[in-house]
Design a protein around this motif. Structure first.
Motif, PDB file in Angstrom:
ATOM      1  N   MET A   1       0.722  -1.227  -0.049  1.00 24.95           N
ATOM      2  CA  MET A   1      -0.141  -0.050  -0.197  1.00 24.95           C
ATOM      3  C   MET A   1       0.913   1.109  -0.115  1.00 24.95           C
ATOM      4  SD  MET A   1      -2.932   1.029  -0.097  1.00 24.95           S
ATOM      5  CE  MET A   1      -2.942   2.592  -0.778  1.00 24.95           C
ATOM      6  N   PHE A   4       2.748   1.564  -3.121  1.00 19.38           N
ATOM      7  CA  PHE A   4       1.630   2.118  -4.295  1.00 19.38           C
ATOM      8  C   PHE A   4       1.815   3.748  -3.845  1.00 19.38           C
ATOM      9  CE2 PHE A   4      -1.440   3.077  -6.940  1.00 19.38           C
ATOM     10  CZ  PHE A   4      -2.381   3.888  -6.195  1.00 19.38           C
ATOM     11  N   ALA A  11       5.400   9.143  -9.696  1.00 19.99           N
ATOM     12  CA  ALA A  11       4.890   9.251 -10.984  1.00 19.99           C
ATOM     13  C   ALA A  11       4.314  10.542 -11.255  1.00 19.99           C
ATOM     14  CB  ALA A  11       3.906   8.379 -11.322  1.00 19.99           C
ATOM     15  N   ALA A  12       3.214  11.023 -10.219  1.00 18.69           N
ATOM     16  CA  ALA A  12       2.706  12.249 -10.326  1.00 18.69           C
ATOM     17  C   ALA A  12       3.690  13.582 -10.245  1.00 18.69           C
ATOM     18  CB  ALA A  12       1.745  12.317  -9.255  1.00 18.69           C
ATOM     19  N   ALA A  14       6.811  13.146 -11.181  1.00 17.19           N
ATOM     20  CA  ALA A  14       7.353  13.140 -12.400  1.00 17.19           C
ATOM     21  C   ALA A  14       6.641  13.871 -13.530  1.00 17.19           C
ATOM     22  CB  ALA A  14       7.867  11.811 -12.733  1.00 17.19           C
ATOM     23  N   ALA A  15       5.403  13.577 -13.599  1.00 15.78           N
ATOM     24  CA  ALA A  15       4.597  14.228 -14.501  1.00 15.78           C
ATOM     25  C   ALA A  15       4.537  15.596 -14.314  1.00 15.78           C
ATOM     26  CB  ALA A  15       3.087  13.559 -14.524  1.00 15.78           C
ATOM     27  N   ALA A  18       7.852  17.253 -15.310  1.00 15.29           N
ATOM     28  CA  ALA A  18       8.058  17.266 -16.655  1.00 15.29           C
ATOM     29  C   ALA A  18       7.288  18.330 -17.164  1.00 15.29           C
ATOM     30  CB  ALA A  18       7.690  16.069 -17.419  1.00 15.29           C
ATOM     31  N   SER A  19       5.986  18.640 -16.629  1.00 16.55           N
ATOM     32  CA  SER A  19       5.314  19.614 -17.161  1.00 16.55           C
ATOM     33  C   SER A  19       5.981  21.151 -16.754  1.00 16.55           C
ATOM     34  CB  SER A  19       3.883  19.684 -16.452  1.00 16.55           C
ATOM     35  OG  SER A  19       3.168  18.428 -16.872  1.00 16.55           O
ATOM     36  N   SER A  21       8.767  21.959 -17.618  1.00 17.52           N
ATOM     37  CA  SER A  21       9.495  22.149 -18.611  1.00 17.52           C
ATOM     38  C   SER A  21       8.650  23.250 -19.565  1.00 17.52           C
ATOM     39  CB  SER A  21       9.667  21.121 -19.395  1.00 17.52           C
ATOM     40  OG  SER A  21       8.698  20.431 -19.845  1.00 17.52           O
ATOM     41  N   LEU A  22       7.521  23.113 -19.409  1.00 17.09           N
ATOM     42  CA  LEU A  22       6.501  24.158 -20.304  1.00 17.09           C
ATOM     43  C   LEU A  22       6.100  25.181 -19.381  1.00 17.09           C
ATOM     44  CD1 LEU A  22       4.074  21.941 -22.094  1.00 17.09           C
ATOM     45  CD2 LEU A  22       5.694  23.504 -23.127  1.00 17.09           C
ATOM     46  N   ALA A  23       5.754  24.759 -18.246  1.00 22.59           N
ATOM     47  CA  ALA A  23       5.287  25.931 -17.340  1.00 22.59           C
ATOM     48  C   ALA A  23       6.479  26.943 -16.978  1.00 22.59           C
ATOM     49  CB  ALA A  23       4.585  25.464 -16.226  1.00 22.59           C
ATOM     50  N   THR A  25       8.779  28.250 -18.659  1.00 27.06           N
ATOM     51  CA  THR A  25       8.738  29.186 -19.384  1.00 27.06           C
ATOM     52  C   THR A  25       8.133  30.519 -19.470  1.00 27.06           C
ATOM     53  OG1 THR A  25       7.857  28.305 -21.267  1.00 27.06           O
ATOM     54  CG2 THR A  25       9.900  27.736 -21.162  1.00 27.06           C
ATOM     55  N   GLN A  26       6.805  30.422 -18.641  1.00 25.60           N
ATOM     56  CA  GLN A  26       5.991  31.207 -18.746  1.00 25.60           C
ATOM     57  C   GLN A  26       5.973  32.213 -17.714  1.00 25.60           C
ATOM     58  OE1 GLN A  26       3.397  31.660 -21.311  1.00 25.60           O
ATOM     59  NE2 GLN A  26       4.805  30.342 -22.088  1.00 25.60           N
ATOM     60  N   LEU A  64      -1.679  35.179 -27.456  1.00 26.64           N
ATOM     61  CA  LEU A  64      -2.373  33.731 -27.425  1.00 26.64           C
ATOM     62  C   LEU A  64      -3.042  33.583 -28.797  1.00 26.64           C
ATOM     63  CD1 LEU A  64      -2.863  32.133 -24.712  1.00 26.64           C
ATOM     64  CD2 LEU A  64      -4.925  33.324 -24.366  1.00 26.64           C
TER      65      LEU A  64
ATOM     66  N   ARG B 343       8.816  18.659 -25.852  1.00 19.99           N
ATOM     67  CA  ARG B 343       8.466  18.851 -24.509  1.00 19.99           C
ATOM     68  C   ARG B 343       6.831  18.470 -24.387  1.00 19.99           C
ATOM     69  NH1 ARG B 343      12.174  23.398 -23.687  1.00 19.99           N
ATOM     70  NH2 ARG B 343      10.763  24.690 -24.886  1.00 19.99           N
ATOM     71  N   ASP B 347       5.227  15.693 -21.992  1.00 16.28           N
ATOM     72  CA  ASP B 347       4.440  15.847 -20.587  1.00 16.28           C
ATOM     73  C   ASP B 347       3.035  15.343 -20.948  1.00 16.28           C
ATOM     74  OD1 ASP B 347       6.166  17.561 -19.770  1.00 16.28           O
ATOM     75  OD2 ASP B 347       5.052  19.417 -20.429  1.00 16.28           O
ATOM     76  N   TRP B 350       3.939  11.159 -20.143  1.00 17.54           N
ATOM     77  CA  TRP B 350       3.816  10.788 -18.633  1.00 17.54           C
ATOM     78  C   TRP B 350       2.402  10.986 -18.094  1.00 17.54           C
ATOM     79  CZ3 TRP B 350       7.639   9.436 -16.143  1.00 17.54           C
ATOM     80  CH2 TRP B 350       8.895   9.870 -15.840  1.00 17.54           C
ATOM     81  N   LEU B 354       0.635   7.368 -16.593  1.00 17.51           N
ATOM     82  CA  LEU B 354       0.101   7.605 -15.205  1.00 17.51           C
ATOM     83  C   LEU B 354      -1.434   7.256 -15.125  1.00 17.51           C
ATOM     84  CD1 LEU B 354       0.888   8.233 -12.318  1.00 17.51           C
ATOM     85  CD2 LEU B 354       0.023  10.472 -12.731  1.00 17.51           C
ATOM     86  N   PRO B 409      -0.320  26.976 -20.691  1.00 21.34           N
ATOM     87  CA  PRO B 409       0.356  26.021 -21.702  1.00 21.34           C
ATOM     88  C   PRO B 409       0.232  24.502 -21.094  1.00 21.34           C
ATOM     89  CG  PRO B 409       2.171  27.409 -20.255  1.00 21.34           C
ATOM     90  CD  PRO B 409       0.854  28.027 -19.920  1.00 21.34           C
ATOM     91  N   LEU B 410       0.048  24.223 -19.946  1.00 19.62           N
ATOM     92  CA  LEU B 410      -0.273  23.113 -19.314  1.00 19.62           C
ATOM     93  C   LEU B 410      -1.523  22.246 -20.045  1.00 19.62           C
ATOM     94  CD1 LEU B 410       0.386  23.089 -15.459  1.00 19.62           C
ATOM     95  CD2 LEU B 410       1.711  22.077 -17.405  1.00 19.62           C
ATOM     96  N   TRP B 451       1.310  -5.550  -3.972  1.00 20.49           N
ATOM     97  CA  TRP B 451       2.029  -4.468  -5.177  1.00 20.49           C
ATOM     98  C   TRP B 451       3.177  -5.329  -5.565  1.00 20.49           C
ATOM     99  CZ3 TRP B 451      -0.303  -1.001  -7.324  1.00 20.49           C
ATOM    100  CH2 TRP B 451      -1.275  -0.338  -6.905  1.00 20.49           C
ATOM    101  N   ARG B 489      -3.562  28.782 -27.645  1.00 20.07           N
ATOM    102  CA  ARG B 489      -2.133  28.572 -27.256  1.00 20.07           C
ATOM    103  C   ARG B 489      -1.305  29.686 -27.197  1.00 20.07           C
ATOM    104  NH1 ARG B 489      -3.950  26.699 -31.462  1.00 20.07           N
ATOM    105  NH2 ARG B 489      -2.504  28.073 -32.865  1.00 20.07           N
ATOM    106  N   PRO B 490      -0.542  29.626 -25.856  1.00 15.81           N
ATOM    107  CA  PRO B 490       0.634  30.804 -25.913  1.00 15.81           C
ATOM    108  C   PRO B 490       1.423  30.494 -27.151  1.00 15.81           C
ATOM    109  CG  PRO B 490       0.250  29.450 -23.843  1.00 15.81           C
ATOM    110  CD  PRO B 490      -0.320  28.712 -25.028  1.00 15.81           C
TER     111      PRO B 490
END
Lengths: 348, 545
Positions: A1, A4, A11-12, A14-15, A18-19, A21-23, A25-26, A64, B343, B347, B350, B354, B409-410, B451, B489-490
């Protein structure tokens, strides 16, 4: 458990990283006032110009992209209660009435509005300022006609002439904004009662209808890089500026007698977070510096008077002198009905 | 043949820990789906749902739309199946050199913008009416061959060959051995692939628009038209509901077809199941060769366009792409656009892995068959709903969340994940379901917690499918243009967006750059897929059983 949870957490994480990388820049430069400019997909501007604007005013413009003129207008209408930006650019004369009726824009008068943009004003409140003009015209491949000793067509009437059978390619008004402008130009030329007959003749004369400008121009037109089979296509007044020979002579030509005026507007959105800064951005779009580069970056004509066009445009792509136009109100009231009728006539 | 219990078998230990874990996973999956799919779609349909539905349903034109939509989707699916099976066989069963490259190559169609591919097909086939229905089906097939090849190939790789060999030595012909031994085992993967392809084809947008030339319309193009151009939300909502109903019906049929098909198989390590081709297998290699050649034709025509000008060959398009294009057409260089694409797609991948793996875990953990199937169908829905509906739905809902995601952008990777997640599920689930549950029971008997059981049994056996799903998801996200283009989109253009911008401008160089950008997109795809293929899951613990 626990494992898990650890795994899912990792994993969350990491996700999310990873995001970033986009956010990531803003979120720079939060100190500057940021104005979000909602624009159509063709919006382009000289980066140096935007940087200079930020330097002098402290306002960062965040662009935009939101689809073509129609899609952009509808997005603004749908989100008017809580707008997605502060300024919008790219609502054109075909869709302007819808945006105005829905109360999407706030009044704002640019200081140099009387130096040209005023000519295209739609209403006295100045909710929309004309930024540029993008006239839609029939283009011909001059070389093709010269080779065959056939005179070039001169007006809409000629396109239905059997001499020009199977030579014309036009985008569908239901899916293409220049296609819609061309439909409007036929309504303007032949009247409410005559345009459907004209289209019947066009269809009988082998006019090819494609779903978008891209296919008509890049694939069917003989004067473009695609070297297609048809020497007459519906495009813009400015297109010939992009099709010049190495010696600077134009290969194609826009027919002045077939043009329909499309004006692209900008305005401050109602509910903008910082209306003052938003207004400054509209002023910037009408400034001589910005106006001077619209031809190069977007293939459109400046709305402000006496802004020089790029070299060669005077020969290859002059601004059409007397384009057709329909009142915005009339377009708004009838557009959908005309398109339906067009479908019935052309698609059968 | 060792068969597990009839139908699906749930893990042996339904202890409270396991139940809580399944509950948590289900909450995450359904939460994501509710927030980024159900709520926005319901909101936009709600705006248009005020009794216009009956009017639309009474219109015979609507039913012609439905018929054409489903008809072309069925035809396209059949084409993709016929072309995909020989490839699946070669990828799964034959030890031939260059398989990794082949795997990567067949993924290329997936990333190419539909507009450009549509134009390539339009050029190859000419443009009269008879050709355009065929053209639509061929182009849809072109995009989806990889789905069949990879999904079916993924399970086929792990099938124990010795069963077939036994059948053969007992005198069955090659065909007989295939139909009575291999095919039944492959059915879950086949069903998955066909469901996905059918959904993709019935909601295909760019292809129908370009090749249909406005004459042929589907529910998807009509919904787009009414939403984006006419702002006729009522008509769009009615058609969306109809589309949803058609999709649900198709999914239910697929689920019924899958029923009782999923049996425990003796899964083997991939390395054990490939052999050099022999005898009649060369025919299959030949068929696969023909398919690859057919796939390559439009691609090669694009590459030729990228280097040809009015006055001969030139690399100007590629040179311009290294910069920011001619006269600032692109705001960023082609290289930057490629990086943006990678990129965003990373994202989305991933996120989809998940959600997709959690969902698969829930689906095999749910005790009741009906619940599992219902959930399965719900998870597939995003593939069957028009991207424009979702995009506009975001516009009217997401400002209610903190941080106004509408313009973040997300949002792009989130929207892409909606499309990719069902693919992950469809690729991983058949393999997980085929695992003989007695292996899990044995592990549990030996003292492994739930698990640990998953980790030691399911993960190694499904590793290849997960890696394939990751590769696939990445590529789909890379080329995804539907949802992406309807989101505000930006201005950090991805390659497909940049290509769209380039082809919408006059001028020879712009056109060359567009095709050069397509070439760059293909290169990025091939490199990415090969890189992902190199990441091998832990497969060493597949013992003899």
């Amino acid at each position: 458990m626990n494992r898990f949870l650890r795994l899912a957490g990792a994993a969350a994480l990491a996700a999310l990283t990873a995001s970033c990388s986009l956010a990531g820049t803003q979120n720079q430069d939060q100190s500057a006032r940021t104005v979000t400019l909602v624009a159509h997909d063709s919006f382009a501007a000289d980066e140096k110009l935007l940087a200079k604007f930020q330097e002098t005013t402290g306002i960062r413009v965040n662009v935009l992209n939101s689809g073509d003129a129609g899609e952009l207008t509808n997005k603004l209408v749908l989100s008017k209660a809580n707008p997605i930006g502060d300024v919008a650019y790219g609502v054109d004369s075909t869709f302007a009435s819808r945006a105005l009726r829905e109360g999407v824009f706030e009044p704002h008068r640019a200081p140099n509005a009387d130096q040209g943009p005023q000519r295209y004003a739609l209403e006295p409140e100045h909710r929309l300022s004309a930024v540029d003009v993008a006239d839609v015209c029939v283009n011909v491949d001059s070389g093709w006609f010269a080779q065959r000793g056939l005179p070039e067509p001169a007006n809409l009437r000629d396109l239905a002439d059997p001499r020009y059978r199977d030579l014309f390619s036009v985008p569908d008004p239901t899916t293409s904004s220049p296609g819609l402008a061309f439909l409007l130009s036929t309504v303007a030329a032949f009247g409410e009662n005559g345009w459907q007959d004209y289209w019947r003749q066009l269809a009988a004369n082998g006019t090819k209808v494609s779903s978008g400008w891209e296919e008509a121009y890049n694939q069917d037109f003989s004067g473009s890089a695609g070297k297609g089979p048809r020497p007459i296509v519906l495009s813009y007044a400015s297109s010939p500026a992009a099709e010049v020979n190495p010696d600077g002579s134009p290969r194609t030509k826009a027919l002045a007698g077939t043009c329909y005026r499309q004006v692209e507007y900008a305005g401050v959105l109602r509910g903008a977070k910082d209306p003052e800064a938003a207004g400054r951005v509209v002023d910037f779009l009408l400034s001589p510096e910005f106006q001077a580069q619209v031809a190069d970056t977007m293939y459109v004509y400046p709305s402000v008077r006496d802004v020089p066009l790029p070299q060669g445009w005077a020969v290859s792509a002059p601004l059409p002198p007397r384009p057709a136009e329909l009142p915005a109100q009339q377009v708004e009231q009838n557009r959908d009905r005309w398109v339906e009728q067009w479908r019935a006539v052309v698609r059968g | 043949m060792a068969r597990g219990g009839a139908g699906l078998t749930a893990p042996a230990q339904a202890g409270s820990g396991h139940r809580i874990a399944v509950g948590v996973a289900a909450a995450v999956v359904l939460g994501f789906l509710g927030l980024f799919f159900a709520w926005p779609v319901a909101a936009i349909l709600g705006l248009g749902a005020d009794g216009g539905v009956t009017g639309v349903l009474a219109d015979p034109a609507t039913w012609r739309l439905v018929a054409f939509t489903l008809g072309q989707a069925a035809g396209s699916t059949l084409l993709a199946l016929l072309a995909g099976m020989p490839l699946a066989y070669v990828l799964a069963r034959l030890a031939i050199p260059g398989k990794t490259v082949l795997r990567a190559m067949i993924m290329v169609p997936f990333v190419l913008p539909t507009l450009v591919v549509g134009m390539a097909f339009r050029a190859l086939l000419g443009g009269d009416d008879g050709v355009s229905v065929l053209g639509i089906m061929l182009a849809n097939g072109f995009f989806n061959v990889a789905v069949v090849a990879r999904t079916v190939g993924g399970l086929w790789t792990h099938l124990d060959r010795r069963v077939e060999d036994t059948a053969r030595s007992l005198g069955a012909s090659r065909l007989r051995a295939f139909t009575s031994v291999t095919l039944p085992a492959l059915l879950p993967a086949l069903g998955s692939a066909l469901a996905v392809v059918f959904l993709f084809c019935s909601t295909s947008f760019g292809v129908v628009l370009v090749l249909g030339g406005g004459r042929y319309r589907t529910l998807e193009t009509e919904i787009y038209l009414r939403t984006v151009q006419l702002l006729d939300l009522r008509g769009a909502a009615a058609l969306s509901l109809l589309q949803l109903a058609a999709i649900v019906a198709a999914l239910v049929i697929a689920a019924l077809a899958r029923r009782r098909r999923e049996t425990a198989l003796r899964l083997r390590k991939a390395e054990e199941t490939a052999r050099p081709p022999q005898g009649g297998e060369w025919w299959i290699v030949g068929a696969a060769g023909v398919v690859v050649a057919a796939l390559a034709t439009p691609i090669v025509s694009l590459l030729l366009r990228s280097v040809s000008t009015r006055d001969g060959w030139s690399l100007a398009g590629y040179r311009a792409l290294a910069g920011t294009g001619e006269r600032g057409t692109l705001q960023v260089s082609g290289i930057d656009a490629a990086l943006n694409s990678v990129r965003t797609a990373a994202d989305a991948t991933w996120l989809s892995l998940l959600i997709g793996l959690l969902a698969s875990f829930v689906l095999i953990g749910v005790q009741r068959r009906t619940t599992a199937e219902l959930l399965d169908t719900v998870l597939m829905l995003p593939l069957g709903v028009s991207a424009v509906t979702v995009g506009f739905g975001y516009l009217v809902t997401l400002d209610a969340l903190p941080g106004d995601l509408r313009t973040s952008p997300l949002l792009v990777p989130f929207a892409q994940a909606l499309v990719v997640t069902p693919l992950v599920i469809r690729m991983v689930l058949p393999v997980l379901r085929s695992i003989d549950t007695r292996l899990r029971q044995a592990a549990a008997t030996l003292g492994a917690n739930p698990w640990r059981v998953r980790w030691e049994i399911d993960v190694p056996l499904a590793a290849r499918a997960v890696v394939a799903a990751a590769g696939f998801g990445f590529v789909v996200a890379l080329g995804e243009f539907g949802a992406t283009s309807f989101l505000a989109r930006p201005d950090a253009p991805t390659l497909p967006v940049a290509i769209g911008r380039l082809v919408s401008r006059p001028g020879e160089l712009n056109s060359q750059m567009a095709y050069a950008a397509c070439a760059l997109l293909m290169i990025v795809t091939i490199v990415a897929v090969i890189a992902i293929e190199r990441v091998r899951g832990r497969t060493e613990s597949v013992g003899e059983f």
